[in-house]
Design an enzyme around this catalytic site. Sequence first.
Site, PDB file in Angstrom:
ATOM      1  N   GLY A   1       6.071 -23.818  15.423  1.00 31.68           N
ATOM      2  CA  GLY A   1       7.010 -23.320  16.430  1.00 31.68           C
ATOM      3  C   GLY A   1       8.395 -23.920  16.394  1.00 31.68           C
ATOM      4  O   GLY A   1       9.159 -23.744  17.335  1.00 31.68           O
TER       5      GLY A   1
ATOM      6  N   SER B   1      14.438 -26.273  19.798  1.00 34.99           N
ATOM      7  CA  SER B   1      13.016 -25.947  19.989  1.00 34.99           C
ATOM      8  C   SER B   1      12.254 -27.127  20.572  1.00 34.99           C
ATOM      9  O   SER B   1      12.429 -28.276  20.129  1.00 34.99           O
ATOM     10  CB  SER B   1      12.363 -25.585  18.650  1.00 34.99           C
ATOM     11  OG  SER B   1      12.915 -24.414  18.124  1.00 34.99           O
ATOM     12  N   ILE B   2      11.367 -26.833  21.512  1.00 36.39           N
ATOM     13  CA  ILE B   2      10.501 -27.883  22.063  1.00 36.39           C
ATOM     14  C   ILE B   2       9.660 -28.478  20.920  1.00 36.39           C
ATOM     15  O   ILE B   2       9.434 -29.681  20.874  1.00 36.39           O
ATOM     16  CB  ILE B   2       9.628 -27.308  23.194  1.00 36.39           C
ATOM     17  CG1 ILE B   2      10.529 -26.861  24.365  1.00 36.39           C
ATOM     18  CG2 ILE B   2       8.597 -28.324  23.658  1.00 36.39           C
ATOM     19  CD1 ILE B   2       9.825 -26.081  25.466  1.00 36.39           C
TER      20      ILE B   2
ATOM     21  N   VAL C   1       1.853 -16.210  12.946  1.00 39.35           N
ATOM     22  CA  VAL C   1       0.482 -16.226  13.475  1.00 39.35           C
ATOM     23  C   VAL C   1      -0.143 -14.832  13.562  1.00 39.35           C
ATOM     24  O   VAL C   1      -1.340 -14.709  13.813  1.00 39.35           O
ATOM     25  CB  VAL C   1       0.388 -16.930  14.851  1.00 39.35           C
ATOM     26  CG1 VAL C   1       0.695 -18.406  14.721  1.00 39.35           C
ATOM     27  CG2 VAL C   1       1.282 -16.263  15.894  1.00 39.35           C
TER      28      VAL C   1
ATOM     29  N   LEU D   1       4.640 -22.007  20.485  1.00 43.21           N
ATOM     30  CA  LEU D   1       5.219 -20.719  20.126  1.00 43.21           C
ATOM     31  C   LEU D   1       4.770 -19.643  21.093  1.00 43.21           C
ATOM     32  O   LEU D   1       3.704 -19.739  21.708  1.00 43.21           O
ATOM     33  CB  LEU D   1       4.842 -20.357  18.689  1.00 43.21           C
ATOM     34  CG  LEU D   1       3.362 -20.225  18.356  1.00 43.21           C
ATOM     35  CD1 LEU D   1       2.886 -18.784  18.476  1.00 43.21           C
ATOM     36  CD2 LEU D   1       3.100 -20.743  16.950  1.00 43.21           C
TER      37      LEU D   1
ATOM     38  N   ALA E   1       7.290 -12.154  23.255  1.00 45.86           N
ATOM     39  CA  ALA E   1       7.059 -10.834  23.855  1.00 45.86           C
ATOM     40  C   ALA E   1       8.290  -9.994  23.554  1.00 45.86           C
ATOM     41  O   ALA E   1       9.401 -10.532  23.502  1.00 45.86           O
ATOM     42  CB  ALA E   1       6.862 -10.947  25.365  1.00 45.86           C
TER      43      ALA E   1
ATOM     44  N   TYR F   1       9.829 -12.873  34.002  1.00 41.93           N
ATOM     45  CA  TYR F   1       8.890 -13.536  33.085  1.00 41.93           C
ATOM     46  C   TYR F   1       7.743 -12.580  32.718  1.00 41.93           C
ATOM     47  O   TYR F   1       7.181 -12.650  31.638  1.00 41.93           O
ATOM     48  CB  TYR F   1       8.370 -14.831  33.713  1.00 41.93           C
ATOM     49  CG  TYR F   1       7.873 -15.838  32.697  1.00 41.93           C
ATOM     50  CD1 TYR F   1       8.731 -16.366  31.735  1.00 41.93           C
ATOM     51  CD2 TYR F   1       6.543 -16.257  32.692  1.00 41.93           C
ATOM     52  CE1 TYR F   1       8.283 -17.283  30.799  1.00 41.93           C
ATOM     53  CE2 TYR F   1       6.083 -17.184  31.760  1.00 41.93           C
ATOM     54  CZ  TYR F   1       6.960 -17.688  30.821  1.00 41.93           C
ATOM     55  OH  TYR F   1       6.509 -18.590  29.899  1.00 41.93           O
TER      56      TYR F   1
ATOM     57  N   LYS G   1       0.633 -16.514  29.429  1.00 39.21           N
ATOM     58  CA  LYS G   1       0.461 -17.951  29.690  1.00 39.21           C
ATOM     59  C   LYS G   1      -0.818 -18.198  30.504  1.00 39.21           C
ATOM     60  O   LYS G   1      -1.476 -19.232  30.326  1.00 39.21           O
ATOM     61  CB  LYS G   1       1.675 -18.527  30.420  1.00 39.21           C
ATOM     62  CG  LYS G   1       2.934 -18.600  29.570  1.00 39.21           C
ATOM     63  CD  LYS G   1       2.781 -19.415  28.310  1.00 39.21           C
ATOM     64  CE  LYS G   1       4.096 -19.681  27.594  1.00 39.21           C
ATOM     65  NZ  LYS G   1       3.912 -20.201  26.230  1.00 39.21           N
TER      66      LYS G   1
ATOM     67  N   ALA H   1      13.868 -18.970  22.713  1.00 36.21           N
ATOM     68  CA  ALA H   1      12.875 -18.113  23.369  1.00 36.21           C
ATOM     69  C   ALA H   1      13.283 -17.854  24.816  1.00 36.21           C
ATOM     70  O   ALA H   1      13.141 -16.731  25.323  1.00 36.21           O
ATOM     71  CB  ALA H   1      11.493 -18.758  23.308  1.00 36.21           C
TER      72      ALA H   1
END
Length: 257
Positions: A14, A20-21, A65, A92, A95, A157, A164, A197
């Site tokens: 990711g 990026s986290i 993925v 990661l 949508a 969201y 999630k 994202a």
Amino acid sequence: MDLGLKGKRAIVLGVANKRSIAWAIAQALATEGVQLALTYQERMEESVRQLAEPLDNPMVLPCDVQRDDEVASVFRTIGDAWGALDIVVHSLAFAPREALDGDFLDTKREAFSMALDISAYSLVHVAREAAPLLEKAGGGSIITMTYLGSERAMPGYNVMGVAKAALEASVRYLAASLGPRGIRVNAISPGPMQTLAARGISGFTDMYKHAREVSALRRTNDPDEIGALAAFLASHHARGTTGEVHYMDCGYRFLGI
Ligand code: NAD
């Protein structure tokens, strides 16, 4: 505190860019002396290879993925190179943009399936591929990233909140399945952070501003504090926790109004 991670082996899925986290987590693990394999989605290859340069010779591998062959190939390559694996970071989600805007009622089947497939099912798939290698290491830690939109309806969201919720349920079922093999599965739930994202979510700016204004700490997360929590969860010090969502949101979720 020495986390005892020196010499451990981790795959981080990711990383897209320096915001990026996943990148914050990769850096935290690298600082602890963890050997890294980073994966990228095709269009991110250059950016990920550039970021990886200063690290201690990490593997850099393609992994979309939604492509079963790429997921299998990543774990085959890691198995051949390292023989075993200690840590999996799954950071990661995706949508289609039109599903992150407007009324949730209008979510189309295709967008719903894609969001759930990439953002939730991928954790199950990755965990299944990683499990034999984690077992060879004598157990391991799988960490994924979630958000409060799983349990509260956040403007814009939309389908990602549903994904999630599925991801968090998958964390619990995977933890139950893999616990007897010494493999822990946990999620981290930060507040809103300025990443690629996040920019795709129509209500993000309001979510971000609101979190800054009302969270108990009156700020949003710094990426390095998420990296630090992930390193802790990967370590022996967190050996007694699995199947949990760990909130690090500067004190937002617990508030009434
Ligand atoms: P990011 O854009 O930096 O990372 C998202 C990653 O998902 C990218 O690297 C992208 O390549 C990857 N990705 C998308 N589709 C993929 C696919 N088919 N195969 C492989 N990789 C794919 O954004 P981020 O904010 O760092 O997101 C990381 C995780 O953190 C996500 O699960 C996100 O939902 C979660 N999260 C983000 C926030 C936030 O506010 N930024 C808050 C809570 C949780």
